[in-house]
Design a protein around this motif. Sequence first.
Motif, PDB file in Angstrom:
ATOM      1  N   SER A  13       0.808  -1.223   0.000  1.00  0.00           N
ATOM      2  CA  SER A  13       0.000   0.000   0.000  1.00  0.00           C
ATOM      3  C   SER A  13       0.834   1.263   0.000  1.00  0.00           C
ATOM      4  CB  SER A  13      -0.923   0.014   1.234  1.00  0.00           C
ATOM      5  OG  SER A  13      -1.795  -1.099   1.214  1.00  0.00           O
ATOM      6  N   GLY A  14       2.086   1.145   0.349  1.00  0.00           N
ATOM      7  CA  GLY A  14       2.946   2.314   0.352  1.00  0.00           C
ATOM      8  C   GLY A  14       4.299   2.014   0.956  1.00  0.00           C
ATOM      9  N   GLY A  15       5.239   2.935   0.748  1.00  0.00           N
ATOM     10  CA  GLY A  15       6.527   2.789   1.384  1.00  0.00           C
ATOM     11  C   GLY A  15       6.391   2.808   2.896  1.00  0.00           C
ATOM     12  N   VAL A  16       5.536   3.715   3.403  1.00  0.00           N
ATOM     13  CA  VAL A  16       5.192   3.759   4.819  1.00  0.00           C
ATOM     14  C   VAL A  16       3.678   3.758   4.914  1.00  0.00           C
ATOM     15  CG1 VAL A  16       5.269   5.130   6.932  1.00  0.00           C
ATOM     16  CG2 VAL A  16       7.278   5.034   5.449  1.00  0.00           C
ATOM     17  N   TRP A  17       3.119   2.830   5.685  1.00  0.00           N
ATOM     18  CA  TRP A  17       1.661   2.756   5.878  1.00  0.00           C
ATOM     19  C   TRP A  17       1.365   2.669   7.361  1.00  0.00           C
ATOM     20  CZ3 TRP A  17      -1.873  -0.168   8.421  1.00  0.00           C
ATOM     21  CH2 TRP A  17      -3.210  -0.018   8.062  1.00  0.00           C
ATOM     22  N   THR A  18       0.389   3.458   7.810  1.00  0.00           N
ATOM     23  CA  THR A  18      -0.031   3.369   9.202  1.00  0.00           C
ATOM     24  C   THR A  18      -1.535   3.577   9.292  1.00  0.00           C
ATOM     25  OG1 THR A  18       0.383   4.181  11.465  1.00  0.00           O
ATOM     26  CG2 THR A  18       0.333   5.817   9.700  1.00  0.00           C
ATOM     27  N   GLY A  19      -2.114   3.140  10.412  1.00  0.00           N
ATOM     28  CA  GLY A  19      -3.551   3.230  10.609  1.00  0.00           C
ATOM     29  C   GLY A  19      -3.991   4.623  11.019  1.00  0.00           C
ATOM     30  N   ALA A  20      -5.201   4.722  11.525  1.00  0.00           N
ATOM     31  CA  ALA A  20      -5.780   6.015  11.860  1.00  0.00           C
ATOM     32  C   ALA A  20      -5.086   6.650  13.065  1.00  0.00           C
ATOM     33  CB  ALA A  20      -7.261   5.850  12.161  1.00  0.00           C
ATOM     34  N   PHE A  21      -5.039   7.969  13.063  1.00  0.00           N
ATOM     35  CA  PHE A  21      -4.564   8.770  14.177  1.00  0.00           C
ATOM     36  C   PHE A  21      -3.178   8.331  14.662  1.00  0.00           C
ATOM     37  CE2 PHE A  21      -9.189   8.692  14.240  1.00  0.00           C
ATOM     38  CZ  PHE A  21      -9.439  10.039  14.057  1.00  0.00           C
ATOM     39  N   PRO A  22      -2.182   8.472  13.817  1.00  0.00           N
ATOM     40  CA  PRO A  22      -0.836   8.053  14.202  1.00  0.00           C
ATOM     41  C   PRO A  22      -0.238   8.978  15.258  1.00  0.00           C
ATOM     42  CG  PRO A  22      -0.769   9.226  12.136  1.00  0.00           C
ATOM     43  CD  PRO A  22      -2.220   9.061  12.469  1.00  0.00           C
ATOM     44  N   SER A  23       0.772   8.457  15.946  1.00  0.00           N
ATOM     45  CA  SER A  23       1.470   9.270  16.927  1.00  0.00           C
ATOM     46  C   SER A  23       2.347  10.298  16.224  1.00  0.00           C
ATOM     47  CB  SER A  23       2.325   8.366  17.826  1.00  0.00           C
ATOM     48  OG  SER A  23       3.193   7.587  17.050  1.00  0.00           O
ATOM     49  N   ASN A  24       2.940  11.199  17.007  1.00  0.00           N
ATOM     50  CA  ASN A  24       3.787  12.248  16.446  1.00  0.00           C
ATOM     51  C   ASN A  24       5.004  11.636  15.762  1.00  0.00           C
ATOM     52  OD1 ASN A  24       2.039  14.059  17.778  1.00  0.00           O
ATOM     53  ND2 ASN A  24       3.274  13.944  19.639  1.00  0.00           N
ATOM     54  N   ALA A  25       5.444  12.257  14.654  1.00  0.00           N
ATOM     55  CA  ALA A  25       6.603  11.729  13.945  1.00  0.00           C
ATOM     56  C   ALA A  25       7.320  12.836  13.188  1.00  0.00           C
ATOM     57  CB  ALA A  25       6.187  10.626  12.974  1.00  0.00           C
ATOM     58  N   ASN A  26       8.643  12.777  13.210  1.00  0.00           N
ATOM     59  CA  ASN A  26       9.493  13.643  12.399  1.00  0.00           C
ATOM     60  C   ASN A  26      10.252  12.796  11.385  1.00  0.00           C
ATOM     61  OD1 ASN A  26       8.742  15.919  13.831  1.00  0.00           O
ATOM     62  ND2 ASN A  26      10.606  15.994  15.077  1.00  0.00           N
ATOM     63  N   PHE A  27      10.343  13.278  10.157  1.00  0.00           N
ATOM     64  CA  PHE A  27      11.082  12.604   9.096  1.00  0.00           C
ATOM     65  C   PHE A  27      12.150  13.551   8.564  1.00  0.00           C
ATOM     66  CE2 PHE A  27       6.955  10.628   9.241  1.00  0.00           C
ATOM     67  CZ  PHE A  27       7.185   9.292   8.964  1.00  0.00           C
ATOM     68  N   TYR A  28      13.407  13.104   8.587  1.00  0.00           N
ATOM     69  CA  TYR A  28      14.511  13.875   8.042  1.00  0.00           C
ATOM     70  C   TYR A  28      15.204  13.073   6.934  1.00  0.00           C
ATOM     71  CZ  TYR A  28      14.303  16.371  12.587  1.00  0.00           C
ATOM     72  OH  TYR A  28      13.903  17.057  13.697  1.00  0.00           O
ATOM     73  N   ASN A  29      15.408  13.670   5.780  1.00  0.00           N
ATOM     74  CA  ASN A  29      16.319  13.125   4.760  1.00  0.00           C
ATOM     75  C   ASN A  29      15.958  11.706   4.313  1.00  0.00           C
ATOM     76  OD1 ASN A  29      17.711  15.484   5.579  1.00  0.00           O
ATOM     77  ND2 ASN A  29      19.031  14.318   6.948  1.00  0.00           N
ATOM     78  N   CYS A  30      14.676  11.429   4.133  1.00  0.00           N
ATOM     79  CA  CYS A  30      14.250  10.099   3.716  1.00  0.00           C
ATOM     80  C   CYS A  30      13.880  10.082   2.239  1.00  0.00           C
ATOM     81  CB  CYS A  30      13.055   9.624   4.548  1.00  0.00           C
ATOM     82  SG  CYS A  30      13.443   9.360   6.302  1.00  0.00           S
ATOM     83  N   ILE A  31      13.981   8.911   1.610  1.00  0.00           N
ATOM     84  CA  ILE A  31      13.611   8.718   0.207  1.00  0.00           C
ATOM     85  C   ILE A  31      12.478   7.706   0.130  1.00  0.00           C
ATOM     86  CG2 ILE A  31      14.361   7.882  -2.054  1.00  0.00           C
ATOM     87  CD1 ILE A  31      17.195   8.791  -1.347  1.00  0.00           C
ATOM     88  N   TRP A  32      11.403   8.084  -0.573  1.00  0.00           N
ATOM     89  CA  TRP A  32      10.321   7.174  -0.921  1.00  0.00           C
ATOM     90  C   TRP A  32      10.298   7.089  -2.439  1.00  0.00           C
ATOM     91  CZ3 TRP A  32       9.734  10.615   3.139  1.00  0.00           C
ATOM     92  CH2 TRP A  32       9.279  10.098   4.362  1.00  0.00           C
ATOM     93  N   SER A  33      10.701   5.986  -3.022  1.00  0.00           N
ATOM     94  CA  SER A  33      10.801   5.925  -4.480  1.00  0.00           C
ATOM     95  C   SER A  33      10.322   4.584  -5.025  1.00  0.00           C
ATOM     96  CB  SER A  33      12.253   6.173  -4.925  1.00  0.00           C
ATOM     97  OG  SER A  33      13.146   5.265  -4.313  1.00  0.00           O
ATOM     98  N   ASN A  34       9.567   4.680  -6.128  1.00  0.00           N
ATOM     99  CA  ASN A  34       9.162   3.507  -6.921  1.00  0.00           C
ATOM    100  C   ASN A  34       8.405   2.453  -6.119  1.00  0.00           C
ATOM    101  OD1 ASN A  34      10.539   4.523  -9.320  1.00  0.00           O
ATOM    102  ND2 ASN A  34      12.431   4.037  -8.224  1.00  0.00           N
ATOM    103  N   ASN A  35       7.596   2.912  -5.183  1.00  0.00           N
ATOM    104  CA  ASN A  35       6.766   1.990  -4.412  1.00  0.00           C
ATOM    105  C   ASN A  35       5.398   1.827  -5.074  1.00  0.00           C
ATOM    106  OD1 ASN A  35       8.447   1.502  -1.896  1.00  0.00           O
ATOM    107  ND2 ASN A  35       8.378   3.736  -1.926  1.00  0.00           N
TER     108      ASN A  35
END
Length: 207
Positions: free
Chosen positions: A82-104
């Motif tokens: 379903s995706g490079g990153v998949w999570t359910g409803a109302f996720p907790s807090n998150a920070n993303f630095y310098n990540c690549i999501w490609s060709n998923n």
Amino acid sequence: NKGGVYSNNSGPWVDTLSIGDCTSHGFSTSAATSGYPVRMSYVLIYDCGGDAMNMAIGNANANTSGYLSTYTNCTFEGCTGSGGVWTGAFPSNANFYNCIWSNNGAYGASVVSGDIADRWRVWNCCFYGNTTAPRNNFPVGVNDITTDPQFVDASGDDYALATGSPCISTGKSPLKSPGKVHIGATIAEVAAAAVSGGPALERGLAG
């Protein structure tokens, strides 16, 4: 089959790891524990038959209040779920630095539902070539890149950044160290420690 790595513990910390060619998810957590913070840095997840990460950020089944997950220099490439990153409803807090999501397959990053506008923040990430769209209920980040990250040879599992890649020297250091970092899981240490034939990577501040 839970895939490459399955965590049933609260708040897993994952550093300097490559996970690939799984028949299901690359990294997944149980619904009962996935609301607790995840720390993931310099992790490559590639060519999995499910999601690169599934339920790894948290959902309404867990205590999400006050927790902050952090993802730094991770690459989610070529996973067909379903995706490079998949999570359910109302996720907790998150920070993303310098990540690549490609060709998923489907989305680069997807949340089923829930208000995440004030919970997730994204800096200096690359979204490219994801089949349906870069994002689903996922925030646009600061200094996002939407062009090909230009791996040396993704078909041969070489995920080092080729000369001229837009991900070279364009990352953000969450520790505010001098200079610019590369974007993605570009880790020499992983390549050195990998068994023969494992993914080729590189690491460090940009020169």
